[in-house]
Design a protein around this motif. Structure first.
Motif, PDB file in Angstrom:
ATOM      1  N   ASP A   1      32.621  84.817  46.298  1.00 58.05           N
ATOM      2  CA  ASP A   1      31.790  85.995  46.568  1.00 58.05           C
ATOM      3  C   ASP A   1      31.293  86.574  45.255  1.00 58.05           C
ATOM      4  O   ASP A   1      32.029  86.602  44.266  1.00 58.05           O
TER       5      ASP A   1
ATOM      6  N   GLU B   1      41.730  91.198  46.188  1.00 61.58           N
ATOM      7  CA  GLU B   1      40.610  90.324  46.533  1.00 61.58           C
ATOM      8  C   GLU B   1      39.937  89.791  45.274  1.00 61.58           C
ATOM      9  O   GLU B   1      39.412  88.687  45.262  1.00 61.58           O
TER      10      GLU B   1
ATOM     11  N   ASP C   1      42.032  95.395  48.893  1.00 63.20           N
ATOM     12  CA  ASP C   1      40.602  95.101  48.770  1.00 63.20           C
ATOM     13  C   ASP C   1      40.067  96.333  48.042  1.00 63.20           C
ATOM     14  O   ASP C   1      39.844  97.376  48.663  1.00 63.20           O
TER      15      ASP C   1
ATOM     16  N   LEU D   1      37.363  97.302  46.731  1.00 60.93           N
ATOM     17  CA  LEU D   1      36.073  97.860  47.125  1.00 60.93           C
ATOM     18  C   LEU D   1      35.564  97.046  48.311  1.00 60.93           C
ATOM     19  O   LEU D   1      35.196  95.882  48.154  1.00 60.93           O
ATOM     20  N   ASP D   2      35.615  97.653  49.476  1.00 63.90           N
ATOM     21  CA  ASP D   2      35.181  96.956  50.688  1.00 63.90           C
ATOM     22  C   ASP D   2      33.772  97.412  51.057  1.00 63.90           C
ATOM     23  O   ASP D   2      33.464  98.601  51.008  1.00 63.90           O
ATOM     24  N   GLY D   3      32.956  96.433  51.433  1.00 64.80           N
ATOM     25  CA  GLY D   3      31.581  96.755  51.835  1.00 64.80           C
ATOM     26  C   GLY D   3      30.656  96.764  50.642  1.00 64.80           C
ATOM     27  O   GLY D   3      29.688  97.537  50.598  1.00 64.80           O
ATOM     28  N   SER D   4      30.921  95.888  49.677  1.00 64.74           N
ATOM     29  CA  SER D   4      30.175  96.004  48.409  1.00 64.74           C
ATOM     30  C   SER D   4      28.673  95.771  48.557  1.00 64.74           C
ATOM     31  O   SER D   4      27.913  96.211  47.697  1.00 64.74           O
TER      32      SER D   4
ATOM     33  N   ASN E   1      28.014  91.310  63.891  1.00 68.67           N
ATOM     34  CA  ASN E   1      26.788  90.914  63.191  1.00 68.67           C
ATOM     35  C   ASN E   1      26.033  89.927  64.084  1.00 68.67           C
ATOM     36  O   ASN E   1      26.292  88.723  64.087  1.00 68.67           O
TER      37      ASN E   1
ATOM     38  N   TRP F   1      26.355  98.087  63.432  1.00 66.55           N
ATOM     39  CA  TRP F   1      26.862  97.157  62.413  1.00 66.55           C
ATOM     40  C   TRP F   1      26.564  97.740  61.043  1.00 66.55           C
ATOM     41  O   TRP F   1      25.423  97.716  60.581  1.00 66.55           O
TER      42      TRP F   1
ATOM     43  N   ALA G   1      28.342  96.824  58.246  1.00 65.51           N
ATOM     44  CA  ALA G   1      28.688  95.816  57.229  1.00 65.51           C
ATOM     45  C   ALA G   1      29.629  96.368  56.166  1.00 65.51           C
ATOM     46  O   ALA G   1      29.661  95.877  55.049  1.00 65.51           O
ATOM     47  N   SER G   2      30.386  97.401  56.519  1.00 66.62           N
ATOM     48  CA  SER G   2      31.547  97.858  55.737  1.00 66.62           C
ATOM     49  C   SER G   2      32.686  97.938  56.745  1.00 66.62           C
ATOM     50  O   SER G   2      32.657  98.803  57.630  1.00 66.62           O
ATOM     51  N   LEU G   3      33.675  97.065  56.606  1.00 67.18           N
ATOM     52  CA  LEU G   3      34.788  97.074  57.557  1.00 67.18           C
ATOM     53  C   LEU G   3      35.440  98.456  57.633  1.00 67.18           C
ATOM     54  O   LEU G   3      35.812  98.920  58.714  1.00 67.18           O
TER      55      LEU G   3
ATOM     56  N   TYR H   1      34.588  90.243  64.211  1.00 65.28           N
ATOM     57  CA  TYR H   1      34.068  89.289  63.215  1.00 65.28           C
ATOM     58  C   TYR H   1      34.733  87.965  63.551  1.00 65.28           C
ATOM     59  O   TYR H   1      35.802  87.629  63.045  1.00 65.28           O
TER      60      TYR H   1
ATOM     61  N   ARG I   1      35.087  85.594  58.369  1.00 63.53           N
ATOM     62  CA  ARG I   1      34.770  85.987  56.994  1.00 63.53           C
ATOM     63  C   ARG I   1      35.884  86.817  56.353  1.00 63.53           C
ATOM     64  O   ARG I   1      36.081  86.788  55.151  1.00 63.53           O
TER      65      ARG I   1
ATOM     66  N   GLU J   1      42.587  92.691  54.160  1.00 64.52           N
ATOM     67  CA  GLU J   1      41.590  93.334  55.018  1.00 64.52           C
ATOM     68  C   GLU J   1      42.144  93.456  56.446  1.00 64.52           C
ATOM     69  O   GLU J   1      42.324  94.556  56.973  1.00 64.52           O
TER      70      GLU J   1
HETATM   71  O1  LIG Z   1      27.496  90.594  55.769  1.00 57.54           O
HETATM   72  P1  LIG Z   1      28.348  90.281  56.961  1.00 57.54           P
HETATM   73  O2  LIG Z   1      28.565  88.819  57.197  1.00 57.54           O
HETATM   74  O3  LIG Z   1      27.914  91.010  58.185  1.00 57.54           O
HETATM   75  O4  LIG Z   1      29.826  90.809  56.593  1.00 57.54           O
HETATM   76  C1  LIG Z   1      30.178  92.133  56.581  1.00 57.54           C
HETATM   77  C2  LIG Z   1      31.623  92.232  56.274  1.00 57.54           C
HETATM   78  O5  LIG Z   1      31.830  91.824  54.922  1.00 57.54           O
HETATM   79  C3  LIG Z   1      32.573  92.801  54.216  1.00 57.54           C
HETATM   80  O6  LIG Z   1      31.679  93.576  53.454  1.00 57.54           O
HETATM   81  C4  LIG Z   1      33.537  92.058  53.306  1.00 57.54           C
HETATM   82  O7  LIG Z   1      34.170  92.896  52.421  1.00 57.54           O
HETATM   83  P2  LIG Z   1      33.921  92.883  50.814  1.00 57.54           P
HETATM   84  O8  LIG Z   1      32.744  93.766  50.515  1.00 57.54           O
HETATM   85  O9  LIG Z   1      35.237  93.468  50.351  1.00 57.54           O
HETATM   86  O10 LIG Z   1      33.744  91.458  50.383  1.00 57.54           O
HETATM   87  C5  LIG Z   1      33.204  93.681  55.294  1.00 57.54           C
HETATM   88  O11 LIG Z   1      33.450  94.986  54.866  1.00 57.54           O
HETATM   89  C6  LIG Z   1      32.183  93.624  56.413  1.00 57.54           C
HETATM   90  O12 LIG Z   1      32.755  93.790  57.679  1.00 57.54           O
END
Ligand SMILES: O=P(O)(O)OC[C@H]1O[C@](O)(COP(=O)(O)O)[C@@H](O)[C@@H]1O
Ligand SMILES: [Mg+2]
Ligand SMILES: [Mg+2]
Length: 315
Positions: free
Chosen positions: A35, A63, A82, A84-87, A173, A207, A209-211, A227, A239, A245
């Motif tokens: 990543d 991570e 983790d 920083l999640d949702g980078s 997603n 959605w 895209a930040s868990l 997911y 993923r 996570e």
């Molecule tokens: O871009 P995608 O495939 O929808 O994935 C989104 C997922 O990826 C993540 O951003 C992964 O986390 P990181 O940012 O810590 O790598 C999750 O927070 C989120 O649920």
């Protein structure tokens, strides 16, 4: 927890300044899983690691690091994070977070983490959004603490958190629809058919895209997150990573009265075979998560026949 909270409070301030001190979302390298690493991923990882000496943490798994690092030689705890999640959301000013999981330390570094999620003694996340908050469990319910920007400290807000049962929201997603397995497609198809379909009600989709942000929403107002594994190369186990996570989120969700699975089996009963192992994740309100399991329990050829048109689960 105090060390983690101090770092999270500092990060909240850095995040709130956005690009004023430099590009937080700039790509600076890649981690063990390939990543892209953003400047804030690395900054957060280094800040958490630097705050841990003297806190009783023996092993630090992140991570952003390929291997486990030793912190306090005689520490009793193993911390997985983790940082920083949702980078992907750093540059677009959408909520991001930090997820952490605390276990008893074993003599083996990796061995401390390659265990069932049931061995966690604490788990939680910090969410950096319109407000910064800490949501945490020590195995006896879930509590929320909100950061007061005036003093930079976390103050308890409300009582024990329980996932509301009534929600018509699902989070997935959907751009990966064509790669999903039949049971996942059938579940989402039935939601999409709304009031005319077997569920006989309309659904809404989210959605972020930040868990962390999806978890915060589901803990606050219910719903389901998926997911799943899918057919893309490298996504056979989805993923998200088990150790830092999915296991901590699953512990929080169970402690708040919800359910977390791999789509089929309880997430917390799974043992990762590697530090950075991935796993499919489904969590949320118990009846919704159980329904996803029921779709998986059917033989492949029966799924389309039983769901959708004939509507085994017609409400
Ligand atoms: O871009 P995608 O495939 O929808 O994935 C989104 C997922 O990826 C993540 O951003 C992964 O986390 P990181 O940012 O810590 O790598 C999750 O927070 C989120 O649920
Ligand atoms: Mg993450
Ligand atoms: Mg991350």
């Amino acid at each position: 927890m105090q060390a983690l909270s101090r770092v999270a409070s500092d990060l909240a301030q850095i995040i709130a300044r956005g690009p004023l001190d430099g590009a937080l979302g700039a790509e600076v390298g890649s981690n063990s899983d390939g990543d892209n690493q953003k400047a804030l991923d690395v900054m957060a990882d280094e800040a958490f690691a630097a705050a841990l000496p003297g806190t009783g943490v023996r092993w630090y798994a992140s991570e952003e690091r390929e291997t486990v690092e030793q912190i306090d030689e005689d520490g009793a705890l193993a911390l997985a994070i983790d940082p920083l999640d949702g980078s992907s959301n750093i540059d677009v000013n959408v909520s991001i977070g930090t997820i952490f999981s605390i276990r008893p330390a074993r003599d083996g570094a990796e061995d401390s983490f390659l265990r069932s999620g049931r061995e966690q003694i604490a788990a939680g996340y910090f969410i950096y959004g319109p407000m910064t908050a800490l949501v945490v469990t020590f195995g006896n319910g879930v509590l929320t603490f909100v950061r007061d920007p005036q003093d930079g400290r976390f103050h308890q807000a409300g009582g024990m958190l329980t996932i509301p049962e009534d929600s018509s929201e699902f989070a997935i997603n959907a751009s990966n629809y064509r790669h999903w397995s039949k049971p996942v497609r059938a579940y989402i198809d039935d939601c999409l058919q709304g009031i005319e379909g077997p569920r006989a009600k309309n659904f809404n989709m989210r959605w972020v895209a930040s868990l962390v942000a999806e978890t915060h929403r589901i803990l606050s107002r219910g719903g389901i997150f998926l997911y799943p594994s899918d057919g893309r190369p490298g996504y056979g186990q989805g993923r998200l990573r088990m150790v830092y996570e999915c296991a901590p989120i699953a512990m929080l969700v169970e402690q708040a009265g919800g359910r977390a699975t791999t789509g089929q089996d309880p997430l917390l009963d799974q043992r990762p075979d590697q530090l950075h192992a991935r796993t499919p994740l489904v969590f949320g309100t118990p009846d919704k998560v159980d329904r996803v399991t029921a779709y998986h329990d059917l033989p492949e050829q029966e799924i389309s026949a039983l769901f959708g048109s004939r509507g085994l689960f017609r409400a």
